[in-house]
Write an enzyme that holds these catalytic residues in place. Structure first.
Site, PDB file in Angstrom:
ATOM      1  N   GLU A  36       0.865  -1.171   0.000  1.00  0.00           N
ATOM      2  CA  GLU A  36       0.000   0.000   0.000  1.00  0.00           C
ATOM      3  C   GLU A  36       0.909   1.230   0.000  1.00  0.00           C
ATOM      4  O   GLU A  36       1.809   1.331   0.842  1.00  0.00           O
ATOM      5  CB  GLU A  36      -0.895   0.009   1.252  1.00  0.00           C
ATOM      6  CG  GLU A  36      -1.843   1.189   1.210  1.00  0.00           C
ATOM      7  CD  GLU A  36      -2.795   1.278   2.405  1.00  0.00           C
ATOM      8  OE1 GLU A  36      -2.724   0.416   3.296  1.00  0.00           O
ATOM      9  OE2 GLU A  36      -3.594   2.234   2.421  1.00  0.00           O
ATOM     10  N   ARG A  73       5.741 -12.835   9.481  1.00  0.00           N
ATOM     11  CA  ARG A  73       6.367 -11.524   9.278  1.00  0.00           C
ATOM     12  C   ARG A  73       7.794 -11.533   9.785  1.00  0.00           C
ATOM     13  O   ARG A  73       8.122 -12.308  10.683  1.00  0.00           O
ATOM     14  CB  ARG A  73       5.652 -10.455  10.112  1.00  0.00           C
ATOM     15  CG  ARG A  73       4.277 -10.111   9.717  1.00  0.00           C
ATOM     16  CD  ARG A  73       3.701  -9.096  10.704  1.00  0.00           C
ATOM     17  NE  ARG A  73       4.077  -7.741  10.333  1.00  0.00           N
ATOM     18  CZ  ARG A  73       3.395  -7.023   9.446  1.00  0.00           C
ATOM     19  NH1 ARG A  73       2.342  -7.526   8.853  1.00  0.00           N
ATOM     20  NH2 ARG A  73       3.759  -5.800   9.152  1.00  0.00           N
ATOM     21  N   LYS A  89       4.457   0.617   9.172  1.00  0.00           N
ATOM     22  CA  LYS A  89       4.376   1.959   8.603  1.00  0.00           C
ATOM     23  C   LYS A  89       3.594   2.900   9.511  1.00  0.00           C
ATOM     24  O   LYS A  89       3.882   4.080   9.581  1.00  0.00           O
ATOM     25  CB  LYS A  89       3.704   1.893   7.229  1.00  0.00           C
ATOM     26  CG  LYS A  89       4.665   1.511   6.111  1.00  0.00           C
ATOM     27  CD  LYS A  89       3.945   1.522   4.773  1.00  0.00           C
ATOM     28  CE  LYS A  89       3.596   0.137   4.315  1.00  0.00           C
ATOM     29  NZ  LYS A  89       2.292  -0.019   3.725  1.00  0.00           N
TER      30      LYS A  89
HETATM   31  P1  ATP Z   1       2.795  -2.033   7.612  1.00  0.00           P
HETATM   32  O1  ATP Z   1       2.092  -2.449   8.851  1.00  0.00           O
HETATM   33  O2  ATP Z   1       4.222  -1.741   7.801  1.00  0.00           O
HETATM   34  O3  ATP Z   1       2.062  -0.959   6.868  1.00  0.00           O
HETATM   35  P2  ATP Z   1       1.585  -3.764   5.806  1.00  0.00           P
HETATM   36  O4  ATP Z   1       1.521  -5.243   5.831  1.00  0.00           O
HETATM   37  O5  ATP Z   1       0.354  -3.017   6.057  1.00  0.00           O
HETATM   38  O6  ATP Z   1       2.765  -3.323   6.727  1.00  0.00           O
HETATM   39  P3  ATP Z   1       1.742  -3.434   2.993  1.00  0.00           P
HETATM   40  O7  ATP Z   1       2.223  -2.274   2.225  1.00  0.00           O
HETATM   41  O8  ATP Z   1       0.307  -3.770   2.936  1.00  0.00           O
HETATM   42  O9  ATP Z   1       2.197  -3.210   4.479  1.00  0.00           O
HETATM   43  O10 ATP Z   1       2.630  -4.714   2.707  1.00  0.00           O
HETATM   44  C1  ATP Z   1       2.973  -5.201   1.443  1.00  0.00           C
HETATM   45  C2  ATP Z   1       3.412  -6.627   1.609  1.00  0.00           C
HETATM   46  O11 ATP Z   1       4.529  -6.704   2.489  1.00  0.00           O
HETATM   47  C3  ATP Z   1       2.321  -7.476   2.227  1.00  0.00           C
HETATM   48  O12 ATP Z   1       2.250  -8.696   1.518  1.00  0.00           O
HETATM   49  C4  ATP Z   1       2.774  -7.673   3.636  1.00  0.00           C
HETATM   50  O13 ATP Z   1       2.288  -8.870   4.147  1.00  0.00           O
HETATM   51  C5  ATP Z   1       4.297  -7.651   3.496  1.00  0.00           C
HETATM   52  N1  ATP Z   1       4.935  -7.242   4.751  1.00  0.00           N
HETATM   53  C6  ATP Z   1       4.730  -6.108   5.447  1.00  0.00           C
HETATM   54  N2  ATP Z   1       5.448  -6.101   6.586  1.00  0.00           N
HETATM   55  C7  ATP Z   1       6.153  -7.253   6.601  1.00  0.00           C
HETATM   56  C8  ATP Z   1       7.088  -7.845   7.513  1.00  0.00           C
HETATM   57  N3  ATP Z   1       7.438  -7.242   8.648  1.00  0.00           N
HETATM   58  N4  ATP Z   1       7.608  -9.050   7.200  1.00  0.00           N
HETATM   59  C9  ATP Z   1       7.252  -9.668   6.058  1.00  0.00           C
HETATM   60  N5  ATP Z   1       6.400  -9.174   5.167  1.00  0.00           N
HETATM   61  C10 ATP Z   1       5.838  -7.984   5.423  1.00  0.00           C
HETATM   62 MG    MG Z   2      -1.276  -2.418   5.036  1.00  0.00          MG
END
Ligand code: ATP
Ligand code: MG
Length: 567
Positions: A44, A269, A279
């Site tokens: 995102e 994760r 984020k």
């Molecule tokens: P954040 O909480 O940091 O915003 P998110 O999962 O909401 O993380 P996205 O931009 O939706 O962030 O993530 C894109 C991809 O990266 C998704 O498939 C998510 O599962 C993966 N991802 C995000 N954080 C991690 C992490 N700490 N370890 C492994 N994969 C991750």
């Molecule tokens: Mg997200």
């Protein structure tokens, strides 16, 4: 250790594959999806990518390439309130820096029209309805893990009514939050995600790509699986928290009746000690001014790590080493530091930089004379060659390389003691000059002209070698020394009534004015060098200029990982 999985998969040594690659191997063997493998990385664009994302990026891109498939980048841009073009651009740049090139760059917003049409189909099938409960009521009606939910009074309204209201939601007739479109599934389901999930909400907000074309936006769950299917994704990897969403992912795809129904697979994760990887939290650090932007070198974002001089290979090595599994765990940050040092030790050139300068005057050196001495650039890499550095009768050495009253086994400079200046000469301290406060301000030394290059023709040995710069030619540089941003292993662990920011380390940034050898001016920003005996540093791409050199510390020399291993 970083052995390519591709080799093993080719040999079908499935015993050594992680569970994700095992599942994919099995699908390919059975000819599912026509034997095709396609993945995507779906961030995102609501912030910068962090090192946690690199675990997902490595998995998505590596699996695709190991199985001869493609991996696309898809921006999951379904929430215009938090998303910005700046983040879209930064995320793509960071993925490339990490070493991956998406086959295509897609946007979930390109499918808004198709998603809308499918939603209309669901309403017509009696599987979705416009609800007029507000957000609080929806939450209350949803029930809990132990209690079933209750049906909304609008749940069984006529299809025609929902069709009409949904069209008017799109047309902008209603205010934010006044209506939603919900899937009609099962308010008593044991899985709360299936209790009539919201598919669309009203947001009168400008979208960075679709502008004002829309004022209703699809929820993640409604957009994700459908976007995967549209693009031809076969295997959709996501993190464990989406495991409970898989039944919904599958339900939507089954209702719209598409030919391609991708397989969602969840993995753990990445979490790192002393590091926040979310984020949402990182955004607060930026917006509330705790750090100087998303790429502040103390941040765990890829942009910050790059600015700080961390090689992307160290991050890929970390991801390869930890692999993927189904169990959440926290990785010691020392493991990342180990890979950074390992890579920089091999690749980084050495230069001389004195962080806390103490003046040395060589009393028997011809006044005003400057000569050149040859210095090896990288003892680990012959091809890096050598350079010349100026030597003269006025130098700076590191303040803690001198002690007036040294303890035993202190082999650096002390009164009457001789040390080797790296690539230079032997010097001996003859006199210590102090100011009125008793502070040492200068050392008077003599040098042995026979010892150029650091060796005595008479075979006499010195135990200590110290670094130095020639005072007349040295450049001033601002050096930013970094410590961990958080004081505790788990920054999200704070007492009730507190905040994660209570765990910030107040000493995470320290500024010093250093003296560096003249060649430092020609370094490339972001490419680290080793300041001999001090650690790795790189010119700051944002703030350094020829008139005012600014260095970021990449990492110190201490190898804490080796210590951990030795335990
Ligand atoms: P954040 O909480 O940091 O915003 P998110 O999962 O909401 O993380 P996205 O931009 O939706 O962030 O993530 C894109 C991809 O990266 C998704 O498939 C998510 O599962 C993966 N991802 C995000 N954080 C991690 C992490 N700490 N370890 C492994 N994969 C991750
Ligand atoms: Mg997200």
């Amino acid at each position: 250790m970083t052995e390519k999985i591709s080799e093993t998969s080719k040999n079908e040594e499935s015993a050594s594959l992680d569970f994700v690659r095992e599942l994919v191997t099995e699908d390919v063997r059975k000819g599912r999806f026509g034997g095709r493998v396609q993945t995507r990385f779906p961030p995102e664009p609501n912030g910068y990518l962090h090192i946690g994302h690199s675990k997902a990026i490595c998995l998505d891109f590596d699996v695709a390439s190991e199985f001869g498939g493609v991996c696309n980048l898809r921006f999951d841009d379904t929430n215009p309130v938090k998303e910005e073009q700046e983040f879209v651009d930064a995320q793509l740049e960071d993925i490339r820096w990490l070493g991956f090139e998406p086959a295509n760059v897609y946007y979930a917003s390109d499918y808004f029209e198709q998603l809308y049409d499918w939603a209309v189909d669901l309403i017509k099938q009696g599987k979705a309805y416009v609800d007029e409960l507000d957000a609080d009521q929806i939450r209350e009606y949803r029930g809990t893990l132990t209690e079933p939910g209750r049906e909304s009074p609008y749940r069984n309204r006529p299809v025609e009514e929902s069709l009409d209201l949904f069209a008017r939601m799109r047309a902008g007739e209603f205010t934010d939050g006044s209506k939603v479109l919900r899937a009609k599934i099962d308010m008593a389901s044991g899985n709360i995600n299936l209790r009539d999930p919201v598919m669309y909400r009203i947001r009168h907000a400008h979208h960075q790509r679709t502008g004002d074309a829309w004022c209703i936006y699809p929820m993640y769950d409604w957009a994700h699986g459908q976007s995967d299917s549209i693009e031809g994704v076969t295997h959709s990897f996501c993190t464990l928290e989406y495991e409970d969403h898989r039944p919904l992912y599958d339900w939507y795809l089954a209702q719209i009746g598409v030919d391609l129904h991708p397989q969602q697979i969840e993995f753990a994760r990445l979490a790192l000690t002393y590091t926040l990887l979310s984020k949402r939290y990182l955004r607060r650090l930026v917006e509330e001014g705790f750090v100087d932007g998303w790429d502040d070198p103390r941040m765990p974002t890829l942009a910050a790590l790059r600015r700080r001089g961390v090689p992307s290979k160290a991050i890929r090595d970390l991801c390869n080493q930890i692999g993927v599994s189904k169990t959440n765990s926290t990785v010691d940050i020392a493991l990342l530091e180990y890979y950074i040092r390992q890579e920089l030790n091999l690749k980084a050139n050495r230069i001389m930089g004195v962080l806390d300068p103490l003046k040395v005057v060589i009393t028997n050196y011809p006044v005003g004379h400057v000569e050149e001495v040859e210095a090896v650039n990288n003892p680990e890499d012959e091809s890096a060659g050598s350079r010349v550095i100026p030597f003269s009768g006025e130098l700076y050495i590191e303040r803690d390389d001198f002690m007036e009253d040294p303890p035993r086994k202190y082999f650096r400079l002390s009164p009457g003691n001789e040390v080797r200046l790296r690539w230079g000469y032997f010097i001996k301290c003859e006199e210590v000059i102090k100011d009125e406060n008793g502070e040492i301000v200068e050392l008077r030394c003599t040098y042995d002209p026979e010892t150029k290059g650091g060796y005595a023709p008479d075979g006499r040995k010195v135990k200590g070698t110290i670094h130095w710069v020639s005072a007349g030619q040295a450049l001033d540089a601002e050096v930013r020394l970094y410590d961990r941003l958080f004081n505790v292993e788990d920054p999200t662990d704070f007492p009730a009534g507190g905040d994660f920011t209570d765990n910030l380390n107040p000493d995470s940034l320290q500024l010093v004015t250093a003296k560096v050898e003249p060649s430092a001016a020609e370094l490339t920003p972001g490419v680290p060098v080793q300041f001999e005996r001090k650690g790795y540093f790189c010119l700051d791409g944002k703030h350094s200029s020829p008139e005012h050199l600014v260095f970021n510390q990449t990492i110190g020399l201490r190898d804490s990982w080796a210590k951990i291993q030795a335990k």
